[in-house]
Scaffold this motif. Structure first.
Motif, PDB file in Angstrom:
ATOM      1  N   ARG A   1     -18.972   5.053  35.794  1.00  0.00           N
ATOM      2  CA  ARG A   1     -20.259   4.471  35.485  1.00  0.00           C
ATOM      3  C   ARG A   1     -20.414   2.978  34.668  1.00  0.00           C
ATOM      4  N   ALA A   2     -21.123   2.262  35.131  1.00  0.00           N
ATOM      5  CA  ALA A   2     -20.981   0.952  34.582  1.00  0.00           C
ATOM      6  C   ALA A   2     -22.416   0.372  34.086  1.00  0.00           C
ATOM      7  N   GLY A   3     -23.634   1.185  34.592  1.00  0.00           N
ATOM      8  CA  GLY A   3     -24.810   0.768  33.988  1.00  0.00           C
ATOM      9  C   GLY A   3     -25.726  -0.117  35.251  1.00  0.00           C
TER      10      GLY A   3
ATOM     11  N   ALA B   1     -36.886   0.569  23.226  1.00  0.00           N
ATOM     12  CA  ALA B   1     -36.879  -0.313  21.948  1.00  0.00           C
ATOM     13  C   ALA B   1     -35.430  -0.679  21.589  1.00  0.00           C
ATOM     14  N   CYS B   2     -34.418  -0.140  21.687  1.00  0.00           N
ATOM     15  CA  CYS B   2     -32.933  -0.387  21.375  1.00  0.00           C
ATOM     16  C   CYS B   2     -32.529  -1.529  22.316  1.00  0.00           C
ATOM     17  N   GLN B   3     -33.053  -1.280  23.801  1.00  0.00           N
ATOM     18  CA  GLN B   3     -32.476  -2.391  24.661  1.00  0.00           C
ATOM     19  C   GLN B   3     -33.323  -3.533  24.263  1.00  0.00           C
ATOM     20  N   ALA B   4     -34.589  -3.570  24.161  1.00  0.00           N
ATOM     21  CA  ALA B   4     -35.523  -4.702  24.231  1.00  0.00           C
ATOM     22  C   ALA B   4     -35.003  -5.400  22.866  1.00  0.00           C
ATOM     23  N   LEU B   5     -34.324  -4.757  21.621  1.00  0.00           N
ATOM     24  CA  LEU B   5     -34.089  -5.742  20.527  1.00  0.00           C
ATOM     25  C   LEU B   5     -32.990  -6.199  20.777  1.00  0.00           C
ATOM     26  N   ASN B   6     -32.149  -5.596  21.472  1.00  0.00           N
ATOM     27  CA  ASN B   6     -30.859  -6.241  21.757  1.00  0.00           C
ATOM     28  C   ASN B   6     -30.978  -7.484  22.695  1.00  0.00           C
TER      29      ASN B   6
ATOM     30  N   TYR C   1     -26.967   1.276  25.134  1.00  0.00           N
ATOM     31  CA  TYR C   1     -27.462   2.154  26.109  1.00  0.00           C
ATOM     32  C   TYR C   1     -27.225   1.281  27.561  1.00  0.00           C
ATOM     33  N   THR C   2     -25.777   1.174  27.674  1.00  0.00           N
ATOM     34  CA  THR C   2     -25.557   0.366  28.933  1.00  0.00           C
ATOM     35  C   THR C   2     -25.659   1.359  29.859  1.00  0.00           C
ATOM     36  N   VAL C   3     -25.315   2.509  29.862  1.00  0.00           N
ATOM     37  CA  VAL C   3     -25.579   3.770  30.814  1.00  0.00           C
ATOM     38  C   VAL C   3     -26.402   4.732  30.114  1.00  0.00           C
ATOM     39  N   TRP C   4     -27.260   5.208  31.035  1.00  0.00           N
ATOM     40  CA  TRP C   4     -28.186   6.457  30.401  1.00  0.00           C
ATOM     41  C   TRP C   4     -28.394   7.497  31.259  1.00  0.00           C
ATOM     42  N   ASP C   5     -28.843   8.743  31.067  1.00  0.00           N
ATOM     43  CA  ASP C   5     -29.644   9.755  32.058  1.00  0.00           C
ATOM     44  C   ASP C   5     -30.986   9.517  31.973  1.00  0.00           C
ATOM     45  N   PRO C   6     -31.437   9.131  33.289  1.00  0.00           N
ATOM     46  CA  PRO C   6     -33.015   9.245  33.578  1.00  0.00           C
ATOM     47  C   PRO C   6     -33.694  10.503  33.036  1.00  0.00           C
ATOM     48  N   ALA C   7     -34.914  10.450  32.609  1.00  0.00           N
ATOM     49  CA  ALA C   7     -35.782  11.534  32.269  1.00  0.00           C
ATOM     50  C   ALA C   7     -35.857  12.322  33.518  1.00  0.00           C
TER      51      ALA C   7
END
Length: 384
Positions: free
Chosen positions: A101-103, A253-258, A361-367
């Motif tokens: 996984r790389a995102g 929100a975390c991704q947006a602030l980054n 959150y470079t990688v994450w599990d979709p809802a």
């Protein structure tokens, strides 16, 4: 003052644009030249076995309807049957399977680098669209002042739960604001459901930053407009569980602030109007939970000084109890209130994760609930 800051992104900001910024004359999207500019359709997928076959089939139809288009798919080391399904189409798509996984952003950057085209269409795996979506989006790029055209996202399952209804209602308001922005100066960023941009404006985002916001802000900084294509709708499921939606808001929100922290040195040099719009529609929206919390604390303090601490404490406990009941029973309007509070809480946690914890959150599990079978309303709309 705190309450005014809290409502500004959704109420006073769009009102200020309506009052003080003249709308551009309505100009219909131009017809595409023949042959149309070449197009690369790029999609990154993780565990998408429930939707990936239908998505690729639709992308093949989209490419055929457009003309000179290629399809590029990055599989981010899925753990389900996504790769096996994608391999059925290996003779018709450019398929890249990651060893680990790389995102999403890494995958999209890789696909863009492998493609050669005038335009790039980005889309998510769980998004439903019409067959002529690429043609309709490309028409907006015939205007040289436009750097990106984005489809209008519609949530297809607003009647399932209070959380889904709240998410759909919030997104309808977002689309209304985007329409106002698009008419007057161009959008302040776009989401990744489906958008098309000029390759000449593409700048590869760092892999730890979310690509859709980074790319759209890059276009804004370059002085080009992002338009909301009124004639293009795409469909997606909203999260149905309050805790699931809270985690999704936290990540976003975390991704947006980054992205904001990385791009602020460039963003701050923009002209006044786009800078005002950006600050109003983006950072102030991400800070909304803190404005709401501050306003609530001030109101509670004022009430306590007038009515007493015991009464204030009892009312606070009653309010918390009602929110818990709303979450457990899904009884409206309590369930709507509890979903709203959890969503705001998720946004606040995401901001803290970005600013103080350096999370990416470079990688994450979709809802899971947004990856179920497409809703009949979406499928019907696509077939019309």
């Amino acid at each position: 003052m705190l309450l005014a800051c809290a409502v500004h992104p959704l109420l006073t900001y769009p009102l200020s644009l309506r009052l003080f910024v003249r709308a551009r004359p309505a100009v219909p999207a131009a017809a595409l030249r023949s042959p149309p500019p070449s197009l690369a359709i790029c999609m990154s997928a993780y565990n998408e076995q429930d939707v990936i076959a239908a998505k690729v089939e639709r992308l093949l139809e989209v490419a055929a309807a457009y003309g000179p288009a290629t399809i590029h798919v990055y599989a981010d080391s899925p753990q389900d049957g996504t790769v096996a399904i994608l391999e059925r189409y290996a003779d018709r798509i450019d398929l890249v399977v990651g060893a680990e996984r790389a995102g999403k952003t890494f995958g999209m950057n890789l696909l863009v680098a492998r493609s050669r085209s005038d335009y790039i269409l980005f889309t998510d795996a769980n998004v439903e669209s019409q067959v002529d979506v690429a043609t309709r989006l490309a028409r907006w790029l015939a205007d040289p002042s436009v750097g990106c055209a984005t489809a209008r996202l519609v949530y297809s399952n607003s009647d399932e739960t209070a959380t889904a209804a709240l998410g759909s209602g919030y997104w309808q308001r977002e689309e209304q604001i985007k329409r106002i922005e698009s008419d007057r100066m161009g959008l302040i960023g776009c989401d990744g459901a489906m958008f098309m941009m000029r390759r000449a404006l593409h700048r590869a985002p760092p892999p730890h930053l979310i690509d859709d916001l980074f790319l759209s802000l890059t276009i804004l900084i370059a002085g080009k407009r992002i338009v909301s294509a009124d004639d293009v709708e795409v469909y997606e499921r909203s999260a149905t569980g309050a805790n699931e939606e809270k985690r999704r808001k936290q990540r976003i929100a975390c991704q947006a602030l980054n992205v904001h922290r990385a791009m602020w040195p460039q963003l701050r040099r923009m002209r006044f109007l786009p800078l005002y719009a950006y600050v109003s529609h983006r950072p102030m929206k991400w800070l909304m939970p803190f404005f709401v919390a501050g306003a609530t604390l001030c109101a509670a303090l004022g009430f306590a000084l007038a009515a007493g601490w015991a009464v204030t404490g009892a009312l606070a406990l009653l309010g918390a109890l009602l929110l818990v009941i709303g979450e457990k029973t899904q009884a409206k309007p309590l369930s709507l209130a509890s979903s709203a509070v959890l969503s705001l809480y998720g946004v606040g946690v995401g901001v803290i994760e970005s600013v103080f914890m350096g999370k990416t959150y470079t990688v994450w599990d979709p809802a899971l609930s947004v990856r179920l079978d497409p809703q009949p309303s979406a499928t019907d709309a696509v077939s019309r």
